[in-house]
Design a protein around this motif. Sequence first.
Motif, PDB file in Angstrom:
ATOM      1  N   LEU D  66       0.828  -1.207   0.000  1.00 25.65           N
ATOM      2  CA  LEU D  66       0.000   0.000   0.000  1.00 25.65           C
ATOM      3  C   LEU D  66       0.863   1.260   0.000  1.00 25.65           C
ATOM      4  O   LEU D  66       0.485   2.280  -0.581  1.00 25.65           O
ATOM      5  CB  LEU D  66      -0.933   0.012   1.223  1.00 25.65           C
ATOM      6  N   ASP D  67       2.037   1.176   0.641  1.00 27.44           N
ATOM      7  CA  ASP D  67       2.908   2.347   0.726  1.00 27.44           C
ATOM      8  C   ASP D  67       3.406   2.799  -0.645  1.00 27.44           C
ATOM      9  O   ASP D  67       3.872   3.922  -0.807  1.00 27.44           O
ATOM     10  CB  ASP D  67       4.093   2.023   1.646  1.00 27.44           C
ATOM     11  N   THR D  68       3.320   1.911  -1.651  1.00 24.27           N
ATOM     12  CA  THR D  68       3.798   2.279  -2.988  1.00 24.27           C
ATOM     13  C   THR D  68       2.663   2.717  -3.913  1.00 24.27           C
ATOM     14  O   THR D  68       2.918   3.094  -5.057  1.00 24.27           O
ATOM     15  CB  THR D  68       4.516   1.084  -3.656  1.00 24.27           C
ATOM     16  N   VAL D  69       1.402   2.638  -3.430  1.00 28.68           N
ATOM     17  CA  VAL D  69       0.268   2.993  -4.284  1.00 28.68           C
ATOM     18  C   VAL D  69       0.141   4.527  -4.337  1.00 28.68           C
ATOM     19  O   VAL D  69       0.146   5.176  -3.291  1.00 28.68           O
ATOM     20  CB  VAL D  69      -1.037   2.358  -3.756  1.00 28.68           C
ATOM     21  N   PRO D  70       0.047   5.102  -5.546  1.00 26.63           N
ATOM     22  CA  PRO D  70      -0.111   6.562  -5.659  1.00 26.63           C
ATOM     23  C   PRO D  70      -1.348   7.042  -4.909  1.00 26.63           C
ATOM     24  O   PRO D  70      -2.382   6.371  -4.911  1.00 26.63           O
ATOM     25  CB  PRO D  70      -0.264   6.786  -7.169  1.00 26.63           C
ATOM     26  N   ASN D  71      -1.217   8.186  -4.271  1.00 23.04           N
ATOM     27  CA  ASN D  71      -2.294   8.814  -3.493  1.00 23.04           C
ATOM     28  C   ASN D  71      -2.689   8.001  -2.259  1.00 23.04           C
ATOM     29  O   ASN D  71      -3.703   8.268  -1.645  1.00 23.04           O
ATOM     30  CB  ASN D  71      -3.526   9.086  -4.353  1.00 23.04           C
ATOM     31  N   VAL D  72      -1.895   7.002  -1.898  1.00 20.00           N
ATOM     32  CA  VAL D  72      -2.094   6.304  -0.629  1.00 20.00           C
ATOM     33  C   VAL D  72      -0.817   6.501   0.196  1.00 20.00           C
ATOM     34  O   VAL D  72      -0.807   7.268   1.150  1.00 20.00           O
ATOM     35  CB  VAL D  72      -2.421   4.817  -0.814  1.00 20.00           C
ATOM     36  N   GLY D  73       0.253   5.823  -0.237  1.00 19.31           N
ATOM     37  CA  GLY D  73       1.505   5.948   0.501  1.00 19.31           C
ATOM     38  C   GLY D  73       2.480   6.918  -0.136  1.00 19.31           C
ATOM     39  O   GLY D  73       3.465   7.320   0.471  1.00 19.31           O
ATOM     40  N   ARG D  74       2.244   7.271  -1.416  1.00 17.16           N
ATOM     41  CA  ARG D  74       3.138   8.209  -2.105  1.00 17.16           C
ATOM     42  C   ARG D  74       2.307   9.058  -3.068  1.00 17.16           C
ATOM     43  O   ARG D  74       1.110   8.801  -3.262  1.00 17.16           O
ATOM     44  CB  ARG D  74       4.231   7.461  -2.860  1.00 17.16           C
ATOM     45  N   THR D  75       2.956  10.081  -3.657  1.00  7.69           N
ATOM     46  CA  THR D  75       2.280  10.895  -4.664  1.00  7.69           C
ATOM     47  C   THR D  75       3.131  10.876  -5.931  1.00  7.69           C
ATOM     48  O   THR D  75       4.215  10.280  -5.945  1.00  7.69           O
ATOM     49  CB  THR D  75       2.117  12.336  -4.181  1.00  7.69           C
TER      50      THR D  75
END
Lengths: 308, 308, 308, 308
Positions: D66-75
């Motif tokens: 999840l930390d690598t999903v855009p707008n979740v863990g990153r932008t």
Amino acid sequence: MASSENNSPDPKKPPVLTGSGSDHPRGSRFRQRLHEIIFEADDFAGALFDVLLLVAIVASIVVVCLDTVPNVGRTADPKVDGPYHGLLSVLSWGFTIFFTLEYLLRMYCVRRPLKYAFSFWGIIDLMSFLPDYLLGFGGIFTRGSFTVIRSLRLLRVFRIFKLGWFQHEAEELGDAVWRSRAKITVFITVVLILVTVAGTLMYEIETWQAADTSQFESIPDGIYWAIVTMTTVGYGDIVPTSAPGKILSAILILIGYSLIIVPTGFVSAEILGQKSTTKTSTRSCPSCISEGHDTDAIFCKHCGERME
Amino acid sequence: MASSENNSPDPKKPPVLTGSGSDHPRGSRFRQRLHEIIFEADDFAGALFDVLLLVAIVASIVVVCLDTVPNVGRTADPKVDGPYHGLLSVLSWGFTIFFTLEYLLRMYCVRRPLKYAFSFWGIIDLMSFLPDYLLGFGGIFTRGSFTVIRSLRLLRVFRIFKLGWFQHEAEELGDAVWRSRAKITVFITVVLILVTVAGTLMYEIETWQAADTSQFESIPDGIYWAIVTMTTVGYGDIVPTSAPGKILSAILILIGYSLIIVPTGFVSAEILGQKSTTKTSTRSCPSCISEGHDTDAIFCKHCGERME
Amino acid sequence: MASSENNSPDPKKPPVLTGSGSDHPRGSRFRQRLHEIIFEADDFAGALFDVLLLVAIVASIVVVCLDTVPNVGRTADPKVDGPYHGLLSVLSWGFTIFFTLEYLLRMYCVRRPLKYAFSFWGIIDLMSFLPDYLLGFGGIFTRGSFTVIRSLRLLRVFRIFKLGWFQHEAEELGDAVWRSRAKITVFITVVLILVTVAGTLMYEIETWQAADTSQFESIPDGIYWAIVTMTTVGYGDIVPTSAPGKILSAILILIGYSLIIVPTGFVSAEILGQKSTTKTSTRSCPSCISEGHDTDAIFCKHCGERME
Amino acid sequence: MASSENNSPDPKKPPVLTGSGSDHPRGSRFRQRLHEIIFEADDFAGALFDVLLLVAIVASIVVVCLDTVPNVGRTADPKVDGPYHGLLSVLSWGFTIFFTLEYLLRMYCVRRPLKYAFSFWGIIDLMSFLPDYLLGFGGIFTRGSFTVIRSLRLLRVFRIFKLGWFQHEAEELGDAVWRSRAKITVFITVVLILVTVAGTLMYEIETWQAADTSQFESIPDGIYWAIVTMTTVGYGDIVPTSAPGKILSAILILIGYSLIIVPTGFVSAEILGQKSTTKTSTRSCPSCISEGHDTDAIFCKHCGERME
């Protein structure tokens, strides 16, 4: 399947039952006949009912499908209906009413309506029309997607083939899959672990080596790609663009190519084993209590005692 | 197949038949010889005729194919013919006339022309040239697409391999598929139901979650996607764009990956069963009670006792 | 394979041969030792030579491959060489000279050089360096594509595995494929006919139904699409865009999905049959000349005569 | 696997060991109990610990994903964190500390900590948290990609299924693959050679025939395409655009389609051979000469005579 539907009062003694209604107060000649037609497919009326029901199920699915096709049941503008939306809606409500009536008839003629209502087939039957009423008065799914549950009713098609051999084949097929479940579970677990590792590796490699062109936006994207790749589906919507990514992809493909053969072999072996191992019995020697004797064994192979 | 073509007058007694023409008034030495050449492949002339016919069939298909290739038989402008269209048309008509003559010769030399004309092979033979004449004088398919029926004539290729073992293999292959038909039907039904449910779910999920980017325009689109996905074809022309859609896609792929192994195992088992179960019986010798005797055994192979 | 290379003078009697050079005038102790090292892999030197040769083959293929990678061996402009082209060229010529020397050594130490030169492996050995010389002085393939023939030399890898069981496995694998050849031929013929019919149908349907968006430019395009689809490869470079085209596509996919299981079953059956049918002998009864007796039969199962 | 973890002092005599701590000085009742809970899954506490650990492993992987999903863990901007990055970081460090504690507990309760530390499972356990500390103080992989090694810990899932039959199935599956290794190696070698030749040919053909539209930039690209094609993955990111390229592609696909069936058959045969050849012998009863006796039979199952 068959037993859960067989709600007719004691099917072993039909002559006595049709003669008197005393031991099943709600039973009547008409209701029994209706039960035979609706729940069984042994005579002409029963088979005809099943075929008609099958046609209605398929037709209702076709109607729901067509209603979503642009320029048929809908248009690009969600506020404007398609040219055939009116006709399709009428047909759809027709099928809903037909399935409601069929459900009520089933409730009427089974001996224990509650048992039927909460059985697997009873719930599916209910779900094939109930959402239409709920959605008819507004709902989140405006195009009646819950009617897709009707497709589950297609499983009833197997009831028509009560000719013995067809049903037997279906059970044999299900048995082979069921007895292979341990191996399939082990196999799927290995695949899922491989896919997680490969997907994460791919995300990191592509982000590192091809930052600008990488199509891997996140690790879940990588895992999705790995599943699509390893099972040889290969959409091509997400593909590696860097050289190391392509090498990893080729390795994963070859592993997947080698792995797919394993469960195939196991199911084949299960089916064959099923056929050939029918000879081995569960007989136990009365003298030495040893097991694993063939069905044709006359003497115990361990102690030489007569087995009978 | 073989019996439907065997229109020669009583093939069991050829010496008598060639000697006199009395019991088959339309027969003649020439016609009989022609029948042998055209319908059989046992001697050199018959085999040569079959090979020539096969070459003509393949060549005529190649001609039809080339006529549709841009800058060969046609151009981007439908009103302008390609540079080789003239040559290809001449060749095409040449093959049409050749197949017409062959058909007429077959009609001439078979004893019962009507039976041949309405047989499976007779209809295919007729369809291999008739559409050309119909289309030659204007028709909806201007590029002669009906000539594709000629490709069905390629099935005749099997006639060449009347060498015994090859024909036997083809029959064995067909038998295995035929005896697995019940399981394959059950399997395809399960696949179709899964595909309907998954396709509808996908359409709803994508329309709901990714309204702007969804490539699923209708439920039939979803079912088409589900078939393409579950069978591991995976074109990639329609793919899920939302996260829930990708998860559903991954699940469907894994189900498809697990399901494909089932019918494989059944066909394997059928073929193996065919081989092993044809000979060995469950008979037991009355004298030495040994087992494993063949069904055609008259005497016990172990002690020589009569088995009855 | 093994026998075609075994050019050493009478391998059954090596002691006599090394003792005197009289019966093979061109033989010498050094030449014999060289023959052992180059053509055999039984002792350390022979195995080392084979491993070195294998490394050289793989390395030379890697060099040829790298020479075609943009910004390594070439640039986007065909007139400008890549930064590593010089190094790769030197390495490539080094391997060419190495393979030439190896070929000359082989010619020197085999007893019948001409037989080796025209054997399968001799021609492959020659083709692994000859094109480099021809291309070195100008040729149509400027980037030395003929060096790909070196990859055929990788087949030599099997020579290393002369450990008995590995070679046996390869032969068993080849045997199973070979004995299934009739069924595979029948199967491929059926696939080719289906593909021709489906490809032509698709071209006509798409041209008729989706004239503007059709990706099917010709019937060969349609056949290519049908092959890609039916084998579940599914590139997605050519896909149907009209509704009837998608329906035909779905049908072809399901047929392909059902067909792929057939030859799998046959190869499985062949391999298993190979193992289990070893018991049936070709024995013939001395009394009634009947066949098909088991290897363990003591009495003829047809006439009861003792068999011995 | 099982034996490498079984570090408990002499598992054959547990009563004596728990009674006195003299022969394993570092042992204590608490440490032994801890060992049982952590390393075994036979009682409730042990099974609970394994299930908890499995949940933690899966949850930690989900957090990393999840930390690598855009707008979740990153932008999209690598300098700006996603809205949930803080929460996910805290959870991630929580799992890291949990796995560290678990590792220390394992080191404490095993008898020979060094043997465990350098065993396969010990290294995997260490790698599941060590990289987090190294990366916590800056590193090349800023998003903690090394935590993917945690997914290897999922292999521990098999430990839960120590119910006998499940473990047996996994071993049987591994055995069948292991015994087919020679054939699979031969098969993969043949595939790799074919792929090298086909990829190079394709690169040359496409560069020559479709210089402007060719998607094959180098020979490695061609080999990648050939692997993707032959295994029926078929991404479609690189496809032939010239007519000869499409013909070569169709041929390679049909070869791949024919080849995939070979190893399947072999694994099936291996599994079946494993089952059927273990028990039935070719022994014959000395009294009634009957056959089909099991290898463990002491007396004839037909006449009861001693078999020896």
